[in-house]
Design a protein around this motif. Structure first.
Motif, short mmCIF file in Angstrom:
data_model
loop_
_atom_site.label_atom_id
_atom_site.label_comp_id
_atom_site.label_asym_id
_atom_site.label_seq_id
_atom_site.Cartn_x
_atom_site.Cartn_y
_atom_site.Cartn_z
N ASP A 298 21.06 -38.19 -22.88
CA ASP A 298 21.53 -36.80 -22.94
C ASP A 298 22.80 -36.61 -22.10
O ASP A 298 23.77 -36.02 -22.56
N TRP B 14 27.26 -31.72 -33.58
CA TRP B 14 25.92 -32.26 -33.36
C TRP B 14 25.08 -32.02 -34.61
O TRP B 14 25.02 -30.89 -35.11
N CYS B 15 24.40 -33.06 -35.07
CA CYS B 15 23.62 -32.94 -36.30
C CYS B 15 22.23 -33.54 -36.10
O CYS B 15 22.11 -34.72 -35.80
N ALA B 16 21.21 -32.72 -36.28
CA ALA B 16 19.84 -33.20 -36.11
C ALA B 16 19.41 -34.02 -37.32
O ALA B 16 18.68 -35.00 -37.19
N ASP C 139 21.61 -37.47 -35.22
CA ASP C 139 20.35 -37.90 -34.60
C ASP C 139 19.47 -38.54 -35.68
O ASP C 139 19.23 -39.75 -35.68
N SER D 158 16.25 -39.75 -31.74
CA SER D 158 15.76 -39.24 -30.44
C SER D 158 14.24 -39.35 -30.38
O SER D 158 13.68 -39.56 -29.31
N ARG E 146 23.17 -28.59 -31.23
CA ARG E 146 23.41 -29.38 -30.02
C ARG E 146 22.20 -29.26 -29.10
O ARG E 146 21.67 -30.27 -28.59
N VAL F 236 19.19 -31.31 -30.45
CA VAL F 236 19.28 -32.76 -30.28
C VAL F 236 19.02 -33.13 -28.82
O VAL F 236 18.24 -34.03 -28.51
N LEU F 237 19.66 -32.40 -27.92
CA LEU F 237 19.48 -32.70 -26.49
C LEU F 237 18.03 -32.47 -26.06
O LEU F 237 17.46 -33.27 -25.31
N SER G 274 15.37 -32.68 -27.91
CA SER G 274 14.54 -33.74 -28.48
C SER G 274 14.66 -35.03 -27.68
O SER G 274 13.67 -35.73 -27.44
#
Lengths: 478, 235
Positions: free
Chosen positions: A66, A85-87, A298, A302, B9, B12-13, B15
């Motif tokens: 992170d 940012w892409c989940a 991601d 994660s 953002r 993701v962080l 998670s």
């Protein structure tokens, strides 16, 4: 694009082993990559020590992922770049489409990117009226053939030269190329000529990234052809499609992993082009993209942290595991029915797509351990395949026969007297069935096993009997 | 997209932190990681990246030649125009060159080569030969490091069929880490240092192994890489 499916791995493999073109291409792979990697490793006395350092380094990154991603973003933005940012894969596709629309893009050139394959970017762009042009020679070949890559660093490694000659003849007529070229140099030259104009015409250039450097906010690509550099230098907008585990703290850290990457992949000491991109064109620059975007994916990674699959996130996509895999050598990449193939794919694909559809992949292994022994990041691939087999069993994804077999075996194994009696009976029965030939061509209930190979016949005594006899013999006389 | 307000953002962080079994790292933990970056300590530098400068120069030449680059040694930088003209003649190339628009190269005595057409700027599709400087030469793999900027457009490194590079002996270093150190020093600013838009590490001419795994030169980038190594610090 529906090609082969992971759930049909067994059928795919059978077809692949009967495909003569594929088998001839695979034979070359074996003879090429393996000695080249070994020679490169032998030339650098510190190679194995560097692997240890690379592993430690990546473990440190994953434990602090992170923070390093935040630092990367901060420095990328300070240099004029934007981080998206892409989940999920869907998020990444939407982000890329948004950037392309903003740039008014009609055509997009692409350098080689496995993450772009992972999110199935080309089909998506086409459906939205944007033409993607692959510029890596291997990727270009499979784009013409409308096939997925069969290897993570040699996407067209399954194609013979003759097949490429035919493809180019069929597709290059529109550029006035009507001669079927058969010399490798001429084939490569034809692709070079056809693709040259595409770099100038493209509105957006998309590349992947081998590394992200937190210290400087840079992305790094490692290539040999120079197509990635033309792709990112000539259009007005450069998009980097990448994933979260690729970050390293400093330029020194990137250098450490770079020292093992090319050597493990192609057996080169260093690839021809290692390029750092930091933000967009600066004041006074005469070329380079004006806009610089990093699409950071991601997509399930994660969730692998803190699990028995975390080590997989050390992977640097060199391909050494598949280059050394006897299963890959036999069935090629397409049989896996997945974007990531070979041993690394057998571990990664179930993480990204679920174990149900991918349940055969962790079983597509002889557990010879060569993948782990050549992995520059020392990823325990066989161990992780074993974890996936356990999960497939626990989740009920494995076949009923297999489950019953395992259940019966487990029930018996917990009752030593029964296990021993059963084993004694089976060993003697099999010996009699073998009739002195030492092997069986067919065995009831094990047809799947004996279809491809003979079953070696036990010699007549169980392991426990032999063990006891040995202990007795070793005991000193009273 | 814009800083901390971006929900993706944050997701993701969050998670990542959940999987790692911890919350946001403490200020001390962050400081420790920042310090690690600020120190940017080298990890393991192979022995072949060490040694005296004279050894490094010899290794640079040997390694560059091992990846199909050619190396020509010159005693003075004023020899560059004649060496370039001779190279073009030797290879039957058109007598024209696009120079990186840096004073060092542009101010060389080009008038000694009246047959040679000399321009400077970025490369276009029809430029066959470019001449550029390098920021450094790295001995361990025979790698040239190029930094982009007004005086060195990146297109010169990739579009022309033939790339000629002028590099001084004093620019040769042993390992990648030595080149990063020089770059940090040269590009120091208030925040520490900044990198140019593009840093190219170039090791030999363009190549591909995508046709039956056999290496062929000249895939999309230059078909040849010629290095003029100038002896500015005779050892």
């Amino acid at each position: 694009m529906e090609f082969m499916q992971a759930r049909k791995f067994k059928d795919n493999a059978r077809e692949a082993m009967a495909d003569r073109n594929l088998q001839s291409a695979l034979a070359q792979l074996k003879g090429g990559f393996i000695p080249r990697r070994q020679e490169a490793a032998d030339r650098l006395p510190e190679f194995d020590a560097l692997r240890d350092r690379a592993r430690e380094l990546k473990d440190h990154v994953l434990a602090n992922l992170d923070v390093y991603l935040e630092t990367f973003e901060e420095n990328c933005r300070a240099a004029g770049g934007q981080v998206h940012w892409c989940a999920t894969a869907e998020d990444a596709r939407a982000a890329i489409l948004g950037i392309c629309r903003e740039a008014g893009a009609r055509t997009v050139t692409k350098g080689k990117s496995m993450v772009a394959e992972e999110i199935h970017l080309n089909g998506f762009l086409e459906r939205h009226g944007i033409t993607p042009v692959e510029t890596d020679l291997g990727e270009y070949i499979i784009q013409l053939a409308e096939e997925p890559p069969s290897h993570i660093i040699g996407p067209a490694v399954h194609k013979t030269k003759d097949q490429v000659s035919d493809l180019f003849l069929a597709h290059h007529r529109q550029y006035g190329k009507t001669v079927r070229q058969t010399e490798p140099g001429a084939i490569i030259n034809e692709a070079r000529e056809v693709l040259r104009q595409k770099y100038f015409d493209a509105d957006v250039g998309i590349t992947g990234a081998n590394f992200l450097v937190a210290e400087t906010g840079s992305t790094i690509i490692v290539t040999n052809e120079g197509n990635g550099d033309l792709t990112q230098t000539l259009p007005r907008t450069h998009i980097v499609v990448t994933s979260i585990e690729k970050v390293v703290p400093t330029l020194e850290d990137a250098s450490t992993i770079l020292r093992v990457l090319a050597r493990s992949a192609t057996g080169q000491d260093f690839s021809a082009y290692t390029t750092l991109s930091t933000g967009g064109r600066r004041d006074g620059d005469l070329d380079g993209p004006e806009n610089f975007h990093v699409v950071l994916l991601d997509n399930g990674r994660s969730a692998m942290l803190g699990t028995e699959f975390q080590d997989m996130l050390r992977c640097i996509r060199c391909g050494a595991c598949m280059n050394h895999c006897p299963v890959y050598h036999s069935v090629g990449g397409h049989s896996y029915g997945a974007v990531y193939v070979g041993p690394m794919g057998a571990v990664l694909t179930p993480s990204l797509e679920g174990i149900d559809d991918a349940r055969h992949l962790p079983s597509a292994s002889t557990f010879c351990g060569r993948c782990e022994s050549v992995c520059p990041m020392r990823i325990p691939l066989p161990k992780m395949m074993r974890h996936w087999r356990e999960r497939a069993y626990d989740s009920g994804a494995s076949a009923a026969m297999e489950r019953w077999g395992v259940d019966i075996w487990a029930w018996t194994a917990r009752r030593p007297w029964l296990y021993e009696a059963g084993a004694r009976l089976a060993v003697r029965l099999l010996k009699r069935l073998g009739r002195g030939r030492g092997r069986l061509r067919r065995l009831p209930l094990a047809g799947g096993w004996t279809r491809g190979r003979d079953f070696p016949v036990p010699e007549g005594r169980t392991f426990q009997e032999q063990w006891r006899a040995r202990r007795r013999a070793a005991r000193p006389a009273p | 997209m814009t800083g901390t307000a971006d929900p993706k953002r944050a997701a993701v962080l969050a998670s990542i932190r959940q999987s790692l079994g911890r919350g946001e790292p403490s200020r001390d933990a962050r400081r420790e990681l920042d310090d690690r970056i600020r120190r940017h300590k080298p990890n393991l530098i192979p022995k072949r990246g060490r040694g005296s400068h004279a050894e490094q120069v010899e290794r640079f030449v040997a390694m560059a030649e091992s990846v199909a680059a050619s190396v020509e040694r010159l005693t003075r930088d004023t020899d560059v125009p004649a060496a370039l003209a001779a190279y073009l003649r030797r290879h039957n190339l058109p007598m024209a060159v696009m120079l990186a628009p840096t004073d060092w190269l542009c101010d060389l005595p080009w008038d000694t080569q009246p047959m040679l057409t000399v321009n400077s700027g970025r490369a276009g599709d029809d430029d066959v030969v470019s001449l550029t400087p390098a920021f450094a030469g790295i001995a361990e793999t025979g790698t040239l490091m190029m930094t982009s900027g007004a005086a060195h457009p990146t297109t010169l490194n990739f579009l022309p069929d033939h790339h000629v590079v002028a590099v001084r002996r004093s620019q040769i270093v042993g390992a990648y880490e030595d080149a990063w150190d020089r770059l940090r020093k040269e590009r120091k600013n208030g925040r520490g240092f900044d990198l140019p838009r593009t840093v190219n590490m170039i090791t030999g001419p363009s190549r591909t192994g995508d046709i039956e795994l056999t290496i062929h030169l000249g895939a999309h980038g230059p078909r040849s890489l010629h290095i003029l190594l100038i002896d500015d610090d005779p050892a």
